[in-house]
Scaffold this motif. Structure first.
Motif, PDB file in Angstrom:
ATOM      1  N   ALA A 134       2.713   6.324  -7.544  1.00 59.54           N
ATOM      2  CA  ALA A 134       2.229   7.688  -7.764  1.00 59.54           C
ATOM      3  C   ALA A 134       1.765   8.232  -6.419  1.00 59.54           C
ATOM      4  CB  ALA A 134       1.082   7.682  -8.766  1.00 59.54           C
ATOM      5  N   VAL A 135       2.268   9.413  -6.070  1.00 68.81           N
ATOM      6  CA  VAL A 135       1.955  10.019  -4.770  1.00 68.81           C
ATOM      7  C   VAL A 135       1.385  11.408  -5.007  1.00 68.81           C
ATOM      8  CG1 VAL A 135       2.848  10.625  -2.478  1.00 68.81           C
ATOM      9  CG2 VAL A 135       3.986   8.849  -3.808  1.00 68.81           C
ATOM     10  N   ARG A 136       0.304  11.737  -4.321  1.00 70.74           N
ATOM     11  CA  ARG A 136      -0.259  13.087  -4.429  1.00 70.74           C
ATOM     12  C   ARG A 136       0.790  14.085  -3.929  1.00 70.74           C
ATOM     13  NH1 ARG A 136      -4.515  15.358  -6.823  1.00 70.74           N
ATOM     14  NH2 ARG A 136      -5.955  13.766  -6.067  1.00 70.74           N
ATOM     15  N   LEU A 194      -2.925  -2.024 -11.599  1.00 72.33           N
ATOM     16  CA  LEU A 194      -3.149  -1.252 -10.374  1.00 72.33           C
ATOM     17  C   LEU A 194      -3.326  -2.224  -9.207  1.00 72.33           C
ATOM     18  CD1 LEU A 194      -3.656   1.632  -9.217  1.00 72.33           C
ATOM     19  CD2 LEU A 194      -6.102   1.163  -9.529  1.00 72.33           C
ATOM     20  N   VAL A 195      -2.405  -2.194  -8.247  1.00 71.82           N
ATOM     21  CA  VAL A 195      -2.447  -3.186  -7.163  1.00 71.82           C
ATOM     22  C   VAL A 195      -2.764  -2.571  -5.799  1.00 71.82           C
ATOM     23  CG1 VAL A 195      -0.993  -4.937  -8.269  1.00 71.82           C
ATOM     24  CG2 VAL A 195       0.086  -3.098  -6.952  1.00 71.82           C
ATOM     25  N   ALA A 196      -2.719  -1.256  -5.679  1.00 70.98           N
ATOM     26  CA  ALA A 196      -3.108  -0.623  -4.407  1.00 70.98           C
ATOM     27  C   ALA A 196      -3.472   0.826  -4.662  1.00 70.98           C
ATOM     28  CB  ALA A 196      -1.974  -0.712  -3.379  1.00 70.98           C
ATOM     29  N   SER A 197      -4.390   1.320  -3.851  1.00 71.18           N
ATOM     30  CA  SER A 197      -4.856   2.694  -3.999  1.00 71.18           C
ATOM     31  C   SER A 197      -5.298   3.176  -2.632  1.00 71.18           C
ATOM     32  CB  SER A 197      -6.024   2.704  -4.997  1.00 71.18           C
ATOM     33  OG  SER A 197      -6.587   3.984  -5.079  1.00 71.18           O
ATOM     34  N   SER A 198      -4.794   4.340  -2.198  1.00 68.60           N
ATOM     35  CA  SER A 198      -5.146   4.870  -0.878  1.00 68.60           C
ATOM     36  C   SER A 198      -5.665   6.287  -1.022  1.00 68.60           C
ATOM     37  CB  SER A 198      -3.926   4.900   0.049  1.00 68.60           C
ATOM     38  OG  SER A 198      -3.294   3.650   0.071  1.00 68.60           O
ATOM     39  N   GLN A 222       0.831  -1.216   0.000  1.00 65.40           N
ATOM     40  CA  GLN A 222       0.000   0.000   0.000  1.00 65.40           C
ATOM     41  C   GLN A 222       0.858   1.257   0.000  1.00 65.40           C
ATOM     42  OE1 GLN A 222      -2.537  -0.879   3.332  1.00 65.40           O
ATOM     43  NE2 GLN A 222      -4.071  -1.875   2.051  1.00 65.40           N
ATOM     44  N   ALA A 223       2.048   1.157   0.565  1.00 65.09           N
ATOM     45  CA  ALA A 223       2.959   2.311   0.553  1.00 65.09           C
ATOM     46  C   ALA A 223       3.665   2.452  -0.792  1.00 65.09           C
ATOM     47  CB  ALA A 223       3.986   2.171   1.674  1.00 65.09           C
ATOM     48  N   GLY A 224       3.612   1.418  -1.640  1.00 62.28           N
ATOM     49  CA  GLY A 224       4.174   1.551  -2.985  1.00 62.28           C
ATOM     50  C   GLY A 224       5.268   0.577  -3.349  1.00 62.28           C
ATOM     51  N   THR A 225       5.609  -0.329  -2.454  1.00 64.60           N
ATOM     52  CA  THR A 225       6.716  -1.259  -2.698  1.00 64.60           C
ATOM     53  C   THR A 225       6.207  -2.486  -3.463  1.00 64.60           C
ATOM     54  OG1 THR A 225       7.821  -0.511  -0.712  1.00 64.60           O
ATOM     55  CG2 THR A 225       8.448  -2.674  -1.532  1.00 64.60           C
ATOM     56  N   ALA A 278       7.150  14.733   3.242  1.00 65.83           N
ATOM     57  CA  ALA A 278       5.811  14.692   3.840  1.00 65.83           C
ATOM     58  C   ALA A 278       5.165  13.309   3.744  1.00 65.83           C
ATOM     59  CB  ALA A 278       4.910  15.720   3.164  1.00 65.83           C
ATOM     60  N   ALA A 279       5.695  12.445   2.885  1.00 67.33           N
ATOM     61  CA  ALA A 279       5.142  11.091   2.705  1.00 67.33           C
ATOM     62  C   ALA A 279       3.622  11.094   2.631  1.00 67.33           C
ATOM     63  CB  ALA A 279       5.642  10.166   3.816  1.00 67.33           C
ATOM     64  N   PRO A 280       3.050  11.824   1.672  1.00 64.64           N
ATOM     65  CA  PRO A 280       1.588  11.891   1.612  1.00 64.64           C
ATOM     66  C   PRO A 280       0.963  10.494   1.504  1.00 64.64           C
ATOM     67  CG  PRO A 280       2.585  13.461   0.082  1.00 64.64           C
ATOM     68  CD  PRO A 280       3.680  12.562   0.572  1.00 64.64           C
ATOM     69  N   ALA A 281      -0.199  10.345   2.134  1.00 63.08           N
ATOM     70  CA  ALA A 281      -0.825   9.019   2.191  1.00 63.08           C
ATOM     71  C   ALA A 281      -1.567   8.670   0.906  1.00 63.08           C
ATOM     72  CB  ALA A 281      -1.787   8.953   3.372  1.00 63.08           C
ATOM     73  N   GLU A 282      -1.908   9.681   0.097  1.00 58.52           N
ATOM     74  CA  GLU A 282      -2.707   9.384  -1.087  1.00 58.52           C
ATOM     75  C   GLU A 282      -1.801   8.835  -2.190  1.00 58.52           C
ATOM     76  OE1 GLU A 282      -5.403  12.445  -2.202  1.00 58.52           O
ATOM     77  OE2 GLU A 282      -6.326  11.201  -3.742  1.00 58.52           O
ATOM     78  N   ARG A 283      -1.975   7.575  -2.519  1.00 59.09           N
ATOM     79  CA  ARG A 283      -1.037   6.893  -3.419  1.00 59.09           C
ATOM     80  C   ARG A 283      -1.767   5.944  -4.377  1.00 59.09           C
ATOM     81  NH1 ARG A 283       4.195   5.716   0.560  1.00 59.09           N
ATOM     82  NH2 ARG A 283       3.903   7.615   1.772  1.00 59.09           N
ATOM     83  N   ARG A 284      -1.128   5.692  -5.506  1.00 56.95           N
ATOM     84  CA  ARG A 284      -1.560   4.639  -6.426  1.00 56.95           C
ATOM     85  C   ARG A 284      -0.331   3.777  -6.678  1.00 56.95           C
ATOM     86  NH1 ARG A 284      -5.281   7.020  -4.982  1.00 56.95           N
ATOM     87  NH2 ARG A 284      -6.717   8.348  -6.141  1.00 56.95           N
ATOM     88  N   VAL A 285      -0.504   2.470  -6.692  1.00 58.34           N
ATOM     89  CA  VAL A 285       0.634   1.564  -6.851  1.00 58.34           C
ATOM     90  C   VAL A 285       0.384   0.658  -8.047  1.00 58.34           C
ATOM     91  CG1 VAL A 285       2.098  -0.132  -5.706  1.00 58.34           C
ATOM     92  CG2 VAL A 285       0.957   1.638  -4.352  1.00 58.34           C
TER      93      VAL A 285
END
Ligand SMILES: Nc1ccnc(=O)[nH]1
Length: 405
Positions: free
Chosen positions: A368-370, A393-397, A114-117, A380-387
């Motif tokens: 992809a990070v907002r 597409l395997v994760a989206s927050s 979920q964090a992008g890894t 800032a490690a924004p939480a809104e992400r697409r992986v």
């Protein structure tokens, strides 16, 4: 809401770290073209709108311990150094089942994804006592389950008292690499040589916990000289290399040369080693980072990882490569670009994976990070992400921010 596990054809309107706003076309898990985003309207079935997102090559985690992750609360260990962490873990691991290990490992891997890894190398302890392969069974099972979501590599972590037969049994069950921690053995070079001999016999690579201390006789140079003649492409990685961070440039020079020549990838693990080392020094302590600048300047492949995640070896961590990148800047004095490279392209190279990112021919693995630029995103490690993993597409927050002003 964007459906997950959707094969994507095109990423639309993404910002790259160099400021370009682009569309990225993908097919069969590979980037087929990158073009300026001007004039594109409408988002089709296979498209993902990334307006306002920074598009980065996906991070990889080059050194995790998924079998231990998220066990801090359950074990409630005393705080302390590496020796204490090992004692707590080994005592408590006797009560763990394959299922309980798999449950924690799954939760940790989901957090990382979920964090992008999208690629992870995890070590797994060959446990003391009966049934030493519970962790191996848990993690090989998990690897099968997530094959379409994340590339998972498993390293058998042999303690000095682990019999050779147990390492072979782990390889028979499908672990990818041989690992160990020779600096914990009474005769470190002997332990290192036996691990390398097993790897050589089985024709697999190695990822060794190397010199994870501040004072002992270093072993990295020996490792490098031993694997110099291995076939190209067989993985040889050295995690930690903490002791090298305490050596003078003169002491270090021959080791660096040997490491470069042998093609060893050096993995720095600030999230954990800033916690584990330096307990004997009350203030201004020497800490657990390797000689990052010296290795980078010499052209050695350098990667950054997190190591442990909320277990006896590290009570903290959020399973986010941006946390590691931030520490590589704050504590390791890497530049922004070097730090992100270490947790993405460098980490993928250590795993033997091709580079990912927005260039034709690269693997279509993206985070992809907002956010507007790399400095903001790492800080800032924004939480809104697409992986995105191999074009899927395997994760989206999503997050909702509200405030009174
Ligand atoms: N830093 C570490 C050394 C050994 N085992 C771990 O889990 N972590």
């Amino acid at each position: 809401m964007t459906a997950l596990h959707r094969k994507l054809g095109r990423l639309i309107g993404a910002t790259l770290p160099d400021g370009r706003v682009v569309n990225v076309d993908m097919a069969d898990g590979v980037v087929t073209s990158v073009s300026p985003a001007t004039g594109v309207t409408g988002v089709g079935e296979d498209d993902l709108d990334l307006t306002g997102f920074l598009l980065l090559p996906a991070p990889a985690e080059p050194h995790a311990h998924l079998d231990k992750a998220l066990s801090w609360d359950e074990i409630a260990p005393p705080m302390g150094d590496l020796g204490r962490a090992i004692d707590s873990w080994r005592a408590h691991s006797r009560t763990m089942t394959t299922e309980s290990i798999a449950a924690r490992a799954t939760a940790a891997l989901r957090t990382m994804l979920q964090a992008g890894t999208t690629a992870v190398r995890t070590h797994v302890d060959l446990l003391p006592g009966p049934e030493p392969l519970r962790g191996v069974e848990a993690l090989t099972g998990l690897r099968d389950q997530v094959r379409h979501l994340v590339d998972l590599q498993i390293v058998a972590l042999a303690a000095p008292d682990t019999p050779d037969a147990t390492v072979h049994a782990a390889l028979d069950l499908g672990v990818d690499l041989v690992g160990g921690a020779p600096h914990l053995a009474p005769d470190p070079l002997r332990d290192l040589d036996r691990l390398l001999a097993i790897a050589h016999e089985r024709q697999v690579g190695t990822d060794i916990h190397t010199d994870e201390n501040l004072t002992h006789e270093p072993t990295l140079g020996h490792y490098a000289r031993r694997v110099r003649d291995w076939p190209a492409g067989r993985i040889r990685s050295a995690g930690h290399c903490v002791r090298q961070g305490t050596q003078s440039p003169q002491e270090l020079a021959p080791t660096i040369e040997a490491v470069r020549e042998a093609g060893i990838g050096v993995i720095s693990l600030p999230v954990t080693n800033l916690y584990l080392q330096g307990w004997d020094h009350p203030v201004s302590t020497p800490r657990g980072l390797t000689a990052l600048r010296a290795f980078l300047d010499a052209g050695v492949l350098v990667a950054g990882g997190a190591d442990n995640l909320r277990d006896p070896f590290n009570p903290m961590g959020r399973g986010d490569a941006l946390e590691t990148a931030s520490l590589l800047i704050t504590a390791g004095h890497l530049t922004l670009d070097e730090a992100y490279d270490a947790v993405s392209t460098g980490a993928r190279a250590v795993l033997g994976l091709p580079p990912a990112g927005a260039e034709t021919g690269r693997a279509a693995d993206f985070l992809a990070v907002r956010g507007a630029n790399l400095a903001e995103v790492v800080a800032a490690a924004p939480a809104e992400r697409r992986v995105i993993h191999r074009g899927v597409l395997v994760a989206s927050s999503s997050v909702v921010h509200r405030s009174a002003f």
